[in-house]
Design an enzyme around this catalytic site. Structure first.
Site, short mmCIF file in Angstrom:
data_model
loop_
_atom_site.label_atom_id
_atom_site.label_comp_id
_atom_site.label_asym_id
_atom_site.label_seq_id
_atom_site.Cartn_x
_atom_site.Cartn_y
_atom_site.Cartn_z
N ASP A 34 0.53 -1.74 -0.05
CA ASP A 34 -0.58 0.27 -0.14
C ASP A 34 1.16 1.40 -0.32
OD1 ASP A 34 -2.26 1.91 -0.23
OD2 ASP A 34 -3.21 0.65 2.00
N HIS A 51 2.74 3.20 -8.98
CA HIS A 51 2.23 1.74 -9.55
C HIS A 51 3.31 1.14 -9.97
CE1 HIS A 51 -2.09 2.56 -7.46
NE2 HIS A 51 -2.12 3.07 -8.62
N LEU A 145 10.40 -20.70 -4.25
CA LEU A 145 9.08 -19.61 -3.62
C LEU A 145 8.30 -19.94 -4.64
CD1 LEU A 145 8.90 -17.12 -1.48
CD2 LEU A 145 9.54 -16.61 -3.88
C1 IPE Z 1 -5.71 -2.76 0.09
O1 IPE Z 1 -5.68 -1.48 -0.66
C2 IPE Z 1 -5.34 -3.76 -1.25
C3 IPE Z 1 -4.40 -3.17 -2.11
C4 IPE Z 1 -3.01 -3.62 -1.64
C5 IPE Z 1 -4.79 -3.86 -3.32
P1 IPE Z 1 -6.11 0.08 -0.62
O2 IPE Z 1 -5.34 1.12 -0.69
O3 IPE Z 1 -7.43 -0.47 -1.25
O4 IPE Z 1 -6.79 0.08 0.83
P2 IPE Z 1 -7.73 0.98 2.13
O5 IPE Z 1 -8.53 1.53 0.60
O6 IPE Z 1 -7.09 2.26 2.24
O7 IPE Z 1 -8.42 0.38 2.96
C1 IPE Z 2 -1.76 0.13 -3.47
O1 IPE Z 2 -0.99 1.61 -3.33
C2 IPE Z 2 -1.66 0.15 -4.48
C3 IPE Z 2 -3.30 -0.69 -4.75
C4 IPE Z 2 -4.39 -0.24 -4.04
C5 IPE Z 2 -3.12 -1.60 -6.07
P1 IPE Z 2 -2.48 2.14 -3.33
O2 IPE Z 2 -2.87 3.12 -4.23
O3 IPE Z 2 -3.33 2.16 -2.37
O4 IPE Z 2 -1.99 3.71 -3.30
P2 IPE Z 2 -2.36 5.02 -2.05
O5 IPE Z 2 -2.50 4.01 -0.61
O6 IPE Z 2 -3.67 5.74 -2.66
O7 IPE Z 2 -1.30 5.44 -1.74
MG MG Z 3 -4.11 2.41 -0.32
#
Ligand code: IPE
Ligand code: IPE
Ligand code: MG
Length: 254
Positions: A34, A51, A145
């Site tokens: 995240d 990303h 792995l």
């Molecule tokens: C959780 O992250 C999903 C992934 C890392 C793929 P999100 O960024 O979607 O989660 P929330 O919305 O902050 O809970």
């Molecule tokens: C995690 O990073 C990747 C996915 C959930 C796909 P985010 O896209 O949630 O990044 P933030 O949380 O908005 O910073």
């Molecule tokens: Mg996120």
């Protein structure tokens, strides 16, 4: 050329710290990757740049986990709730598995990594499914792995599907309701042939599960960091593992 790049990165991965205990590494580590968007925002870049950069971390941590002898690495890449994001971002995210595998698949094969996918195929673009299926089939015989991508994954849906299958078996007389136990439930989940995670890592400072492996994480150790996923390195990963090694897992006992 690609092989040289992998070799270069492999060489630059910090080795396991001497302080790390031998023989007490988690078998299965699950990661909620995240903070890609916030990492990009902090740098004045579009979310997509976050990303893209996060993809490099996937590779780095895969190598690091493999070196430690971790057997299963589950990476939360896209949740069933992430469809709520703007279409342009979803489209970009759906291209990442293909991009990642185009660059890395040969090396994953060379390193005996087995790629798996955990999630629903519903609504996934065919190019995403195709790339993953190719990776899964080409690495199916590998014994190193297990790199398990949670893509279009949601734990509640996974559990509901399991319950529906169990209910059908009861209805059709294949299963006695009295015999529904934890093993029956576990055997109907997408993780039926892999052990529950020993350790869950979530980056970016969020302290929640976001619908990730709710059943499987019942007795896992949790480790959180404020570090955003694109800046997460094997040093943070080693820190998580060493913290795990200092924990006492009691499972309700003494
Ligand atoms: C959780 O992250 C999903 C992934 C890392 C793929 P999100 O960024 O979607 O989660 P929330 O919305 O902050 O809970
Ligand atoms: C995690 O990073 C990747 C996915 C959930 C796909 P985010 O896209 O949630 O990044 P933030 O949380 O908005 O910073
Ligand atoms: Mg996120």
């Amino acid at each position: 050329m690609i092989k040289r790049l992998w070799a270069k990165l492999s060489g630059s991965i910090a080795p396991k710290p001497a302080s790390m205990e031998e023989g007490n590494v988690p078998t299965h580590v699950a990661i909620i990757m995240d903070g890609n968007g916030r990492w990009a925002k902090k740098r004045g870049l579009p979310r997509m740049a976050g990303h893209h950069s996060g993809m490099k971390t996937v590779k780095r941590i895969t190598i690091a986990a493999d070196r430690l002898g971790i057997k299963y690495l589950t990476m939360y890449a896209f949740s069933t709730e992430n469809w709520k994001r703007p279409k342009a971002e979803v489209d970009f995210l759906m291209k990442l598995p293909q991009q990642f595998l185009e660059i890395e698949l040969d090396e994953l094969i060379a390193n005996n990594v087995q790629v798996r996918m955990m999630g629903s195929r519903d609504n996934l673009p065919s190019h995403t499914i195709h790339a993953l299926e190719e990776a899964v089939s080409k690495t199916a015989g590998n014994t190193g792995l297990v790199l398990n991508f949670a893509l279009n994954y949601g734990s509640r849906i996974e559990m509901l599907d399991a319950i529906k299958h169990i209910a059908l078996d009861v209805k059709n007389g294949k299963l006695d309701a009295e015999d529904i136990d934890e093993d029956v439930m576990s055997s109907r989940l997408l993780t039926c042939d892999i052990p529950d995670p020993d350790l869950l890592i979530r980056t970016s400072g969020e302290l929640r599960l976001s619908n990730f492996m709710l059943w499987q994480l019942a007795y896992s150790e949790f480790w959180f960091t404020d570090v955003y996923w694109p800046e997460f390195t094997e040093k943070h990963f080693h820190e998580a593992i060493e913290t795990y090694q200092r924990r006492a897992r009691r499972y309700g006992g003494l």
